[in-house]
Enzyme design. Structure first.
Site, PDB file in Angstrom:
ATOM      1  N   ASP A 190       0.807  -0.935   0.121  1.00 25.72           N
ATOM      2  CA  ASP A 190       0.092   0.160  -0.171  1.00 25.72           C
ATOM      3  C   ASP A 190       0.620   1.149  -0.066  1.00 25.72           C
ATOM      4  O   ASP A 190       1.999   0.944   0.868  1.00 25.72           O
ATOM      5  CB  ASP A 190      -0.864   0.122   1.368  1.00 25.72           C
ATOM      6  CG  ASP A 190      -1.758   1.675   1.412  1.00 25.72           C
ATOM      7  OD1 ASP A 190      -1.313   2.290   0.257  1.00 25.72           O
ATOM      8  OD2 ASP A 190      -2.270   1.670   2.016  1.00 25.72           O
ATOM      9  N   ASN A 240      -0.517   4.634  -0.421  1.00 29.50           N
ATOM     10  CA  ASN A 240      -0.897   5.756   0.027  1.00 29.50           C
ATOM     11  C   ASN A 240      -1.643   5.784   1.207  1.00 29.50           C
ATOM     12  O   ASN A 240      -2.681   6.324   1.932  1.00 29.50           O
ATOM     13  CB  ASN A 240      -2.232   6.169  -0.954  1.00 29.50           C
ATOM     14  CG  ASN A 240      -2.795   5.440  -1.027  1.00 29.50           C
ATOM     15  OD1 ASN A 240      -2.915   4.223  -0.869  1.00 29.50           O
ATOM     16  ND2 ASN A 240      -3.983   5.261  -1.571  1.00 29.50           N
ATOM     17  N   ASP A 255      -4.267   3.488   2.620  1.00 28.65           N
ATOM     18  CA  ASP A 255      -5.894   3.504   2.677  1.00 28.65           C
ATOM     19  C   ASP A 255      -5.863   2.034   3.138  1.00 28.65           C
ATOM     20  O   ASP A 255      -7.218   1.801   3.228  1.00 28.65           O
ATOM     21  CB  ASP A 255      -6.643   3.892   1.771  1.00 28.65           C
ATOM     22  CG  ASP A 255      -6.594   2.918  -0.001  1.00 28.65           C
ATOM     23  OD1 ASP A 255      -5.132   1.991   0.768  1.00 28.65           O
ATOM     24  OD2 ASP A 255      -6.288   3.284  -0.834  1.00 28.65           O
ATOM     25  N   ASP A 310      -1.330  -1.312  -3.782  1.00 31.72           N
ATOM     26  CA  ASP A 310      -2.068  -0.137  -5.384  1.00 31.72           C
ATOM     27  C   ASP A 310      -0.639  -0.482  -6.301  1.00 31.72           C
ATOM     28  O   ASP A 310       0.343  -1.369  -6.150  1.00 31.72           O
ATOM     29  CB  ASP A 310      -2.205   0.715  -4.710  1.00 31.72           C
ATOM     30  CG  ASP A 310      -1.193   1.696  -3.431  1.00 31.72           C
ATOM     31  OD1 ASP A 310       0.038   1.201  -3.811  1.00 31.72           O
ATOM     32  OD2 ASP A 310      -2.000   2.005  -2.383  1.00 31.72           O
ATOM     33  N   ASP A 362      -7.946 -16.452 -16.607  1.00 36.55           N
ATOM     34  CA  ASP A 362      -9.034 -17.369 -16.096  1.00 36.55           C
ATOM     35  C   ASP A 362      -9.842 -17.906 -16.089  1.00 36.55           C
ATOM     36  O   ASP A 362     -10.649 -17.613 -17.106  1.00 36.55           O
ATOM     37  CB  ASP A 362      -9.614 -15.791 -15.194  1.00 36.55           C
ATOM     38  CG  ASP A 362     -10.477 -15.907 -13.954  1.00 36.55           C
ATOM     39  OD1 ASP A 362      -9.392 -16.609 -12.839  1.00 36.55           O
ATOM     40  OD2 ASP A 362     -11.205 -16.158 -13.447  1.00 36.55           O
ATOM     41  N   GLU A 404      -5.375 -20.508 -17.401  1.00 41.07           N
ATOM     42  CA  GLU A 404      -6.318 -21.887 -15.785  1.00 41.07           C
ATOM     43  C   GLU A 404      -7.284 -22.314 -16.235  1.00 41.07           C
ATOM     44  O   GLU A 404      -8.091 -22.230 -16.376  1.00 41.07           O
ATOM     45  CB  GLU A 404      -6.544 -20.793 -14.782  1.00 41.07           C
ATOM     46  CG  GLU A 404      -7.001 -21.152 -13.415  1.00 41.07           C
ATOM     47  CD  GLU A 404      -7.883 -20.506 -12.641  1.00 41.07           C
ATOM     48  OE1 GLU A 404      -8.152 -20.446 -11.731  1.00 41.07           O
ATOM     49  OE2 GLU A 404      -8.911 -19.860 -13.128  1.00 41.07           O
TER      50      GLU A 404
END
Ligand code: TEU
Ligand code: CA
Length: 616
Positions: A85, A87, A89, A93, A263, A317
């Site tokens: 992270d 920032n 929060d 990210d 996926d 996958e």
């Protein structure tokens, strides 16, 4: 047979070395820096080849394989929500990823597979995409993405994106339109059917509990969702849908990404008659869903329209695809995918959220069978963990303080020396462990919450039984944040709370400690990756399991002409005296996970979780 890998390799523009093999001889020579890279003219490659070997007229191969960068790559999977992270929060990210690229480069990985970073309402943490051309706001902006990609390229690494196109989010503009009316132009983008006497159109079940059909109030019809209700399945029989997918793939490829992990790709084709699945598929519906009539037609079309036009790596996958069927997807002569993930190893002993006992001979048999099914026109993958499975050291090793490090190293040795492209899941290089979940509120995963409602709240299983099983099998085990240092929340975030609780062992198990400790799992991974890179036998060499029935030792050879390696792993917490099979040379240890000299005799005294690579 003389071969011309130099020609091939310099054309594929990635390797920094020249390989020439002839008969039993394989050697590496350095290519001068000035000759590497895209600027090398073809004629120079030919000259280099001709001066290295005699022309045999055949396509360049190594042990029968066409050398490709994606066969030699080591892949590292990032689950962006949990990586870093930037920032404060509490959510990982893209800027967080950019700040850790040097860490990954130092580890030695070549390719990053990024789990979905697209705009999503996060019913399934990004596997429900609302806009394929937008970055999830929580993860940052397109500028952050471009910056991250630039950083990856500057470090000569590559990026795979997660292509989730069996389904979208129900908040995707296509579905918002589709559900409005039967005659909406987007109706056919999804799979709609009338009910059957007030019930869903057929018996298909969702992987996230209950029926795979949801009745929609606007028209009274049902739509299909093999996963969550908020993940409606796209209708691949509609050519417009396929073209939309090809366009969005080009959008990202044109930005410079290097391929896709796809996926549940075998589920894209459904029998238009939508028949009930037969009884024998109960509990294993993935094999039914993966057997749609047009899956190969559509993947071949995707290859023709998109993939063949770029130098990319693709890995499907393939949940529900058996080892026998694997070549249908990956045989290079069929022009579908480069590789798939086969789930036989990772799902060993798994029955939905339960983990039943399994044995080492069963695990070893998966790799032997895989090797037998894949000839030189096929390529495999090796993975023991990902964001849908528990931590590798807790699942296949021993995460007790006594053996956590040794067993994680033994498993790393296996991952990096078996045949196929290896995939490392974030945090496994630190031997991060499963999380000590105690109650349903500890979990985030929709799969866990839905099964709680369907099975515990209906009194089919007890809460204790369910939670005890989930401690071993839940997907959230691998989704807890990366442990970067010994500060609060493992240094993952400066927020008071991360989106999912950090494992309480982050004080001892973290990247800062691992990077500082020369004997750490991290540094052992580094050595293994470096060894694999300079050892063609570990990539292209033959594989042979020496002792398929041994209950705790995995001993195998990887051989490529005169280059011969023996890998011996004690995959148990008990010491074993292992007698190397008659006729098998041992040679000298080139890498092991424990300090101490070991003489090269055929009687090996293996401590718990000892792992050794010998050259013989
Ligand atoms: O997973 C597909 C899949 O079928 C399983 O691995 C599944 O997640 C679960 O473990 C079944 O019990 C892919 C993604 O990897 C997963 O994260 C997504 O939730 C799923 O597809 C839907 O997109
Ligand atoms: Ca953040």
């Amino acid at each position: 047979m003389p071969v011309f890998d130099a020609f091939f390799r310099l054309h594929s523009l990635t390797p920094s070395r020249l390989v020439c093999s002839s008969h039993d001889l394989v050697y590496y020579r350095s290519v001068p820096k000035s000759l590497q890279g895209p600027s090398l003219p073809s004629f120079l490659c030919v000259v280099l080849c001709l001066t290295s070997c005699a022309w045999g007229g055949d396509a360049p191969t190594l042990n029968g394989y066409r050398p490709q960068w994606w066969k030699e790559a080591v892949v590292y999977q990032i689950y962006p929500r949990s990586f870093k992270d930037s920032n404060g929060d509490g959510i990982g990210d893209l800027k967080g990823i950019s700040s850790k690229l040097d860490y990954l480069k130092d580890l030695g990985v070549d390719v990053i597979w990024l789990s979905p970073h697209f705009d999503s309402p996060n019913a399934d943490n990004g596997y429900d995409i609302r806009d394929y051309r937008k970055v999830m706001a929580e993860f940052g902006t397109m500028a952050d993405f471009d910056e991250m990609l630039k950083g990856i390229k500057q470090r000569h690494m590559k990026l795979l994106l997660d292509l989730v196109v069996n389904h979208t989010s129900d908040e995707h503009a296509w579905f918002v339109e589709s559900r409005k009316a039967k005659d909406n132009p987007y109706r056919d983008y999804y799979i709609w059917r009338a009910g059957r006497d007030g019930n869903p159109p057929n018996n298909w079940s969702s992987f996230f509990s209950g029926s795979a059909w949801k009745q929609d109030p606007a028209t009274g019809e049902y739509y299909l969702h093999l996963f969550a209700e908020k993940q409606p399945d796209l209708n691949w029989d509609n050519p417009k849908v396929r073209n939309e997918v090809y366009d969005l793939m080009k959008f990202w490829l044109d930005k410079g990404v290097d391929g896709f992990r796809m996926d549940v790709i075998p589920f894209i084709s459904k029998d238009p008659a939508l028949p009930d699945y037969p009884k024998e598929y109960e509990g294993r519906v993935q094999y039914f869903y993966a057997a749609g009539p047009k899956v190969h037609d559509y993947i071949r079309e995707m290859n023709r329209e998109v993939l063949s036009q770029y130098d990319v790596m693709t890995v499907g996958e393939a949940f529900g695809v058996s080892l026998e069927q694997t070549p249908l997807l990956v045989d290079e002569r069929r022009n579908e995918l480069n590789m798939i993930f086969n789930f036989d190893a990772i799902r060993l002993g798994r029955q939905s959220w339960r983990l039943n006992p399994w044995t080492l001979p069963e695990l070893k048999a998966v790799y032997t069978k895989l090797d037998q099914k894949l000839d030189a026109h096929n390529w495999g993958t090796v993975f023991l963990s990902n964001h849908d499975n528990p931590r590798v050291v807790s699942r296949f090793g021993d995460d007790s303080p006594q053996y956590r490090v040794a067993s994680a190293k033994a498993l790393a040795t296996m991952l990096l020396t078996l045949k196929g492209t290896p995939f490392i899941y974030q945090g496994d290089e630190l031997a991060m462990t499963n999380y000590p979940f105690t109650k349903i509120e500890d979990f985030n995963d929709i799969e866990v919450k839905n099964a709680w409602k369907a099975e515990v709240l209906t009194h089919q299983v007890t809460a204790e039984d369910y939670i005890a099983s989930l401690r071993k099998t839940s997907r959230d085990n691998s989704r807890t944040p990366m442990q970067w240092d010994d500060s609060a929340n493992g240094g993952f975030t400066t927020a008071p709370k991360a989106w999912l609780a950090v494992n309480p062992n982050s004080n001892e198990i973290n990247a800062k400690q691992a990077v500082a400790d020369p004997d750490s799992v991290y540094h052992y991974f580094q050595k293994l990756i470096a060894l694999r890179k300079k050892t063609p036998a570990l990539v292209y060499g033959d594989y042979k399991d020496l002792d398929p029935q041994h209950p705790s030792v995995f001993a195998y050879t990887r051989t490529l002409g005169a280059l011969r390696y023996l890998v011996v792993l004690n995959l148990s917490s008990q010491a074993v005296t292992y007698l190397v099979p008659a006729g098998q040379k041992v040679g000298s240890v080139i890498l092991s996970n424990r300090p101490g000299k070991e003489s090269a005799t055929s009687v090996l005294r293996l401590r718990p979780w000892d792992a050794r690579i010998y050259r013989f």
